[in-house]
Design an enzyme around this catalytic site. Structure first.
Site, short mmCIF file in Angstrom:
data_model
loop_
_atom_site.label_atom_id
_atom_site.label_comp_id
_atom_site.label_asym_id
_atom_site.label_seq_id
_atom_site.Cartn_x
_atom_site.Cartn_y
_atom_site.Cartn_z
N ASP A 32 9.03 11.18 8.74
CA ASP A 32 8.04 10.77 7.74
C ASP A 32 6.73 10.52 8.48
OD1 ASP A 32 6.40 9.48 6.00
OD2 ASP A 32 7.90 8.09 5.25
N PHE A 76 8.81 2.11 5.63
CA PHE A 76 8.08 2.21 4.36
C PHE A 76 8.07 3.66 3.93
CE2 PHE A 76 4.56 2.61 1.42
CZ PHE A 76 4.86 1.58 0.55
N LYS A 111 -1.10 11.89 2.36
CA LYS A 111 -2.32 11.14 2.64
C LYS A 111 -3.49 12.03 3.11
CE LYS A 111 -0.02 6.71 3.61
NZ LYS A 111 -0.58 5.59 2.89
C1 LIG Z 1 5.24 6.38 6.17
C2 LIG Z 1 4.93 6.43 4.71
N1 LIG Z 1 5.74 7.11 3.89
C3 LIG Z 1 5.50 7.18 2.57
C4 LIG Z 1 4.42 6.54 2.01
C5 LIG Z 1 4.18 6.62 0.52
O1 LIG Z 1 3.04 7.35 0.23
P1 LIG Z 1 2.34 7.24 -1.22
O2 LIG Z 1 1.73 5.89 -1.32
O3 LIG Z 1 1.34 8.37 -1.23
O4 LIG Z 1 3.43 7.44 -2.23
C6 LIG Z 1 3.56 5.81 2.83
C7 LIG Z 1 2.39 5.09 2.28
O5 LIG Z 1 1.82 4.21 2.85
C8 LIG Z 1 3.82 5.75 4.22
O6 LIG Z 1 3.04 5.05 5.04
#
Ligand SMILES: Cc1ncc(COP(=O)(O)O)c(C=O)c1O
Length: 399
Positions: A225, A139, A254
């Site tokens: 990530d 994700f 986050k």
């Molecule tokens: C691992 C990871 N990367 C990227 C994102 C995307 O973040 P955002 O919702 O702030 O765009 C998330 C969101 O849950 C995530 O868990």
């Protein structure tokens, strides 16, 4: 008043979220309160954002101070907060430079752009042929770049044409990485050290270390990530810290501001981050002084209040205790620190479980692969966790 808001949201707002039927009006520490002032344990934490707890007094104080001085002036000028934040986070995590954006998806987009620049300008990949390796069930957010590497049908269906140049391999499979990295057009691999949205999957010990070695040998960027797994959530400041692995690019978001404003960052070496020069990338809100002042304090709170250490300790209690609920229907308890999930047999409706939890005072949401994720703020103490677990235990006992 708030039920009116709920009705209005249903009528006027977009439908891209499935709600629990509750209107939240207040948050304090590990708790959320609804419009009847009923209190709930927050085991979602805004999807791992409020690691420091809701409305942490230090963050609110810094926010108020900065709100009264300057909120935004554009990176076309220097502001008196961005540099201090940049220096602090680079020194803390051992990187030369930081590139500030706003959401996690934007950090991912930035990393994709950097990886492609790296391919053509440093690795000499023929023009237009750069490939980026991603993992099944990843994700990375909801932008076109992020969903183009997704293997989740609902995330990419009917949004095409998607961005080309992604190759997806199974998570936790060293041989798949090794095979693909033989392709000289591969420039980067994007990896969540713990897959969050997928249903909380922790890779085998040694996997991240091997990926790091293989990337170094093949001159492929390892991009971690840690937007969800970072900032203490996993029981270490970074999930990569479990194997003392340092990625070439590190993505954070986050909890970097504790839920007060939006900020995401890409950290890397001078050679990589400086591939983006004026005119090539940017963001109107990125690096604004309000968010930088809050982020600096939010990171200090995680470190000074030893939130990663607490997540490590309370997370172990959670998994040990919850393991006692395992039966035919409750298949697995997975996680590290306070990034945990309970996975259920296909016959169990996880949405129904979350409704039952809500009626008993806990807010949590289902995630992929028929699991419910349990991610409370990292300030939760063992006694509070014991009370919450009793509720979870009782709800699951009826399954
Ligand atoms: C691992 C990871 N990367 C990227 C994102 C995307 O973040 P955002 O919702 O702030 O765009 C998330 C969101 O849950 C995530 O868990």
């Amino acid at each position: 008043m708030n039920n009116l808001s709920q009705l209005a949201e249903d009528q006027y707002c977009s439908l891209n979220y499935e709600h629990l039927p509750i209107t939240i009006t207040k948050g304090k520490g590990i708790y959320l309160f609804d419009d009847r002032d009923s209190r709930y344990f927050d085991f979602l934490s805004g999807y791992s954002v409020v690691n420091q707890g809701h409305c942490h007094p230090r963050l609110i104080e810094v926010a108020i101070q900065q709100l009264q001085k300057l909120t935004l002036c554009s990176r076309s000028f220097y502001n008196d907060q961005l540099g201090l934040f940049s220096e602090y986070i680079c020194n803390l995590l051992g990187y030369d430079r930081v590139l500030p954006m706003n959401t996690g998806a934007e950090a991912t987009e930035t990393a994709i752009k950097l990886a492609r620049k790296y391919a053509y300008e440093i690795k000499n990949v023929p023009s237009g042929q750069a490939k980026i390796v991603v993992m099944h069930n990843n994700f990375m957010g909801r932008t076109m770049g992020s969903i183009s590497g997704s293997t989740d049908y609902y995330s990419y269906h009917n949004f095409g044409p998607l961005l080309p140049g992604f190759v997806s391999i199974p998570f936790n499979d060293v041989f798949a990485v090794k095979n693909l990295l033989q392709d000289p057009t591969v420039c980067a691999i994007i990896i969540e050290p713990i897959q969050g949205e997928a249903g909380v999957f922790v890779p085998d010990e040694g996997y991240l270390t091997r990926v790091r070695q293989l990337c170094t040998e093949a001159k492929v960027l390892m991009i971690a990530d840690e937007i969800q797994s970072g900032m203490g959530r996993s029981g270490k400041f970074l999930a990569c810290d479990y194997e003392e692995v340092k990625p070439d690019l590190l993505l954070l978001g986050k909890a970097i501001t504790g839920g007060v404003t939006a900020l995401s960052v890409v950290l890397g070496s001078d050679g990589i981050i400086s591939l983006l020069q004026p005119g090539m990338h940017g963001s109107t809100y990125g690096g604004n002084p309000l968010t930088c002042a809050i982020a600096l304090e939010a990171i200090k709170v995680i470190i000074e209040e030893k939130l990663a250490e607490n997540a490590f300790k309370v997370g172990e209690i959670f998994r040990d205790e919850m393991a006692k609920t395992l039966n035919g229907k409750i298949k697995a308890i997975r996680g590290r620190g306070l990034l945990n999930a309970i996975a259920f047999d296909e016959s169990i409706d996880t949405t129904h479980i979350c409704h039952q939890l809500m009626h008993n005072g806990i807010l949590a949401k289902p995630t992929r692969n028929n699991a419910v994720r349990f991610t409370p703020p990292l300030i939760i103490n063992p006694e509070q966790m014991a009370s919450a677990m009793e509720i979870i235990y009782n709800v699951l006992a009826t399954k």
